[in-house]
Design an enzyme around this catalytic site. Structure first.
Site, PDB file in Angstrom:
ATOM      1  N   ASP A 162       1.669  24.456  54.518  1.00 35.38           N
ATOM      2  CA  ASP A 162       1.263  23.350  53.641  1.00 35.38           C
ATOM      3  C   ASP A 162       2.167  22.151  53.909  1.00 35.38           C
ATOM      4  OD1 ASP A 162      -0.660  24.873  52.378  1.00 35.38           O
ATOM      5  OD2 ASP A 162       0.477  25.190  50.541  1.00 35.38           O
ATOM      6  N   ARG A 215      -5.229  21.512  58.556  1.00 36.54           N
ATOM      7  CA  ARG A 215      -6.011  21.237  57.344  1.00 36.54           C
ATOM      8  C   ARG A 215      -5.791  19.749  57.065  1.00 36.54           C
ATOM      9  NH1 ARG A 215      -3.281  23.912  52.728  1.00 36.54           N
ATOM     10  NH2 ARG A 215      -4.427  25.768  53.344  1.00 36.54           N
TER      11      ARG A 215
HETATM   12  P1  FDA Z   1     -10.423  13.544  44.673  1.00 33.57           P
HETATM   13  O1  FDA Z   1      -9.082  13.758  44.073  1.00 33.57           O
HETATM   14  O2  FDA Z   1     -10.917  12.149  44.843  1.00 33.57           O
HETATM   15  O3  FDA Z   1     -11.440  14.381  43.851  1.00 33.57           O
HETATM   16  C1  FDA Z   1     -12.818  14.346  44.109  1.00 33.57           C
HETATM   17  C2  FDA Z   1     -13.543  15.054  42.988  1.00 33.57           C
HETATM   18  O4  FDA Z   1     -13.192  16.442  43.028  1.00 33.57           O
HETATM   19  C3  FDA Z   1     -13.138  14.608  41.588  1.00 33.57           C
HETATM   20  O5  FDA Z   1     -13.888  13.515  41.172  1.00 33.57           O
HETATM   21  C4  FDA Z   1     -13.416  15.836  40.764  1.00 33.57           C
HETATM   22  O6  FDA Z   1     -14.787  15.949  40.522  1.00 33.57           O
HETATM   23  C5  FDA Z   1     -13.052  16.947  41.709  1.00 33.57           C
HETATM   24  N1  FDA Z   1     -11.666  17.410  41.536  1.00 33.57           N
HETATM   25  C6  FDA Z   1     -10.617  17.129  42.339  1.00 33.57           C
HETATM   26  N2  FDA Z   1      -9.512  17.751  41.891  1.00 33.57           N
HETATM   27  C7  FDA Z   1      -9.866  18.407  40.764  1.00 33.57           C
HETATM   28  C8  FDA Z   1      -9.179  19.246  39.848  1.00 33.57           C
HETATM   29  N3  FDA Z   1      -7.889  19.526  39.968  1.00 33.57           N
HETATM   30  N4  FDA Z   1      -9.888  19.769  38.823  1.00 33.57           N
HETATM   31  C9  FDA Z   1     -11.208  19.523  38.683  1.00 33.57           C
HETATM   32  N5  FDA Z   1     -11.906  18.744  39.511  1.00 33.57           N
HETATM   33  C10 FDA Z   1     -11.261  18.201  40.542  1.00 33.57           C
HETATM   34  N6  FDA Z   1      -2.177  18.457  49.179  1.00 33.57           N
HETATM   35  C11 FDA Z   1      -0.985  18.286  49.817  1.00 33.57           C
HETATM   36  O7  FDA Z   1      -0.331  17.266  49.638  1.00 33.57           O
HETATM   37  N7  FDA Z   1      -0.538  19.270  50.658  1.00 33.57           N
HETATM   38  C12 FDA Z   1      -1.236  20.403  50.918  1.00 33.57           C
HETATM   39  O8  FDA Z   1      -0.792  21.236  51.709  1.00 33.57           O
HETATM   40  C13 FDA Z   1      -2.494  20.572  50.260  1.00 33.57           C
HETATM   41  N8  FDA Z   1      -3.259  21.681  50.466  1.00 33.57           N
HETATM   42  C14 FDA Z   1      -4.548  21.726  49.978  1.00 33.57           C
HETATM   43  C15 FDA Z   1      -5.383  22.793  50.291  1.00 33.57           C
HETATM   44  C16 FDA Z   1      -6.717  22.776  49.921  1.00 33.57           C
HETATM   45  C17 FDA Z   1      -7.626  23.893  50.333  1.00 33.57           C
HETATM   46  C18 FDA Z   1      -7.221  21.678  49.154  1.00 33.57           C
HETATM   47  C19 FDA Z   1      -8.656  21.608  48.771  1.00 33.57           C
HETATM   48  C20 FDA Z   1      -6.361  20.678  48.763  1.00 33.57           C
HETATM   49  C21 FDA Z   1      -5.029  20.687  49.145  1.00 33.57           C
HETATM   50  N9  FDA Z   1      -4.166  19.680  48.759  1.00 33.57           N
HETATM   51  C22 FDA Z   1      -2.935  19.568  49.384  1.00 33.57           C
HETATM   52  C23 FDA Z   1      -4.530  18.768  47.652  1.00 33.57           C
HETATM   53  C24 FDA Z   1      -5.197  17.510  48.138  1.00 33.57           C
HETATM   54  O9  FDA Z   1      -4.266  16.712  48.805  1.00 33.57           O
HETATM   55  C25 FDA Z   1      -5.826  16.705  46.993  1.00 33.57           C
HETATM   56  O10 FDA Z   1      -4.824  16.317  46.115  1.00 33.57           O
HETATM   57  C26 FDA Z   1      -6.888  17.447  46.200  1.00 33.57           C
HETATM   58  O11 FDA Z   1      -7.703  18.207  47.050  1.00 33.57           O
HETATM   59  C27 FDA Z   1      -7.795  16.441  45.456  1.00 33.57           C
HETATM   60  O12 FDA Z   1      -8.401  15.567  46.374  1.00 33.57           O
HETATM   61  P2  FDA Z   1      -9.960  15.565  46.728  1.00 33.57           P
HETATM   62  O13 FDA Z   1     -10.077  15.398  48.196  1.00 33.57           O
HETATM   63  O14 FDA Z   1     -10.638  16.738  46.167  1.00 33.57           O
HETATM   64  O15 FDA Z   1     -10.505  14.207  46.133  1.00 33.57           O
END
Ligand code: FDA
Length: 302
Positions: free
Chosen positions: A123, A179
């Site tokens: 990560d 990732r």
């Molecule tokens: P965004 O935050 O814009 O969310 C899009 C939509 O998704 C929201 O409008 C909502 O509907 C939904 N959503 C998002 N988060 C939600 C929540 N917590 N609860 C409910 N609904 C939610 N970061 C990092 O810095 N280092 C890492 O190693 C990782 N590893 C990682 C693994 C995996 C498999 C994922 C999916 C994510 C990570 N992350 C991470 C976290 C990542 O950086 C990010 O903060 C989150 O995925 C939220 O971003 P989105 O791309 O989903 O978009």
């Protein structure tokens, strides 16, 4: 405003209160919980990546304990025949205390996973760790070219150039395995994009670079516009199914997840478990403060 205020005071919330919300995002405290959730997801055709919660340790004895826990996890998951790999955070192994000690612990974990033909995803943590985590990946990939991958964060301004630099260790035979996510830590504006549109634009730029150059990518997002953008890029570059997957966090947007699987794409869900769920949960809550106010409402409007 109210949501932001709630997010700020979250780390001071009583644990019991945070758990009400957190149980949706965490398999549980024990390895049995991780196995149960992983099997449920596997039964729906979803792969998993399992993470033992814990980060930013203060003492190297904790690093040793965390390593032993991962080694045991890998043996157990192998025996249970789970379709999954592992994610880990280098600060749980002392990255910020003694880089060499943490390298040796993580190397042992990657070697164990490699002995089963499995894979460890490192990560990406906050920006003081970025250079060290890239260096860690370089060293590990030199020894285990198919068993280790790294995470990149689209919000960091340096990311595309990091991905370009790492092409020197990429080959068709042993592609770099990443990732790509938006990034979850609070970073200064000098080094990180802050606006939603900017982050999304750079996410898709980074993704395009990776896909067109044959890197393997875990597209980690719950954001529909990015997922739509990813579909377009996959089509544009005719990317084969074995060169990418979508990834989501356990408990987040299960309907969207289902729609991706129904289109025939590979899906992997991040399954965190362990006693150290509090730090992980408060970060998720800060990320989505609306949820925090829902908890407060649930408490007072019963
Ligand atoms: P965004 O935050 O814009 O969310 C899009 C939509 O998704 C929201 O409008 C909502 O509907 C939904 N959503 C998002 N988060 C939600 C929540 N917590 N609860 C409910 N609904 C939610 N970061 C990092 O810095 N280092 C890492 O190693 C990782 N590893 C990682 C693994 C995996 C498999 C994922 C999916 C994510 C990570 N992350 C991470 C976290 C990542 O950086 C990010 O903060 C989150 O995925 C939220 O971003 P989105 O791309 O989903 O978009």
């Amino acid at each position: 405003m109210f949501n932001k205020m709630i997010a700020g005071i979250l780390p001071y919330f009583p644990k019991k209160l945070v758990w009400i919300f957190s149980k949706r995002y965490i398999a549980g405290e024990t390895i049995e919980d991780a196995i149960r959730v992983s099997k449920e997801l596997n039964a729906q055709g979803i792969k998993v990546t399992i993470d033992i919660l814990g980060e930013f340790i203060k003492d190297l004895s904790e690093a040793e304990r965390n390593k032993v826990e991962y080694l045991e996890l890998i043996d157990t998951i192998q025996k249970e025949n789970i379709d999954g790999n592992y994610s880990l955070k280098p600060t749980s192994f002392g990255l910020l205390i003694d880089k060499e000690v943490s390298y040796n612990h993580i190397r042992e974990i990657v070697a164990k996973a490699a002995s089963y033909g499995n894979f460890i995803r490192v990560d990406m943590e906050d920006s003081p760790c970025t250079d060290m985590e890239i260096e860690l990946f370089r060293r590990l990939k030199a020894e285990f070219p198919d068993n280790v991958g790294l995470v990149f964060q689209a919000y960091l301004k340096r990311t595309l150039s990091d991905l370009q630099n790492l092409m020197d260790i990429h080959s068709d035979e042993h592609p770099n395995n990443y990732r790509l996510c938006k990034g979850i830590y609070v970073e200064p504006a000098e080094i990180a994009y802050k606006k939603y549109e900017e982050i999304n634009q750079h996410f898709l730029e980074d993704l395009e670079f990776l896909l067109k150059n044959g890197n393997y990518v875990g597209i980690a997002t719950h954001d529909k516009p990015i997922i739509e953008g990813a579909y377009k890029l996959i089509e544009k570059y005719n990317v084969p199914k074995d060169k990418y997957e979508f990834q989501m966090l356990y408990g987040v947007t299960p309907e969207l997840r289902k729609s991706i699987i129904e289109k025939g794409h590979t899906m992997r869900v991040y399954v965190p478990f362990g006693k150290e769920w509090f730090g992980y949960s408060t970060r998720r809550l800060k990320e989505n403060p609306k949820m925090a106010s829902h908890i407060i409402k649930a408490l007072f409007y019963r």
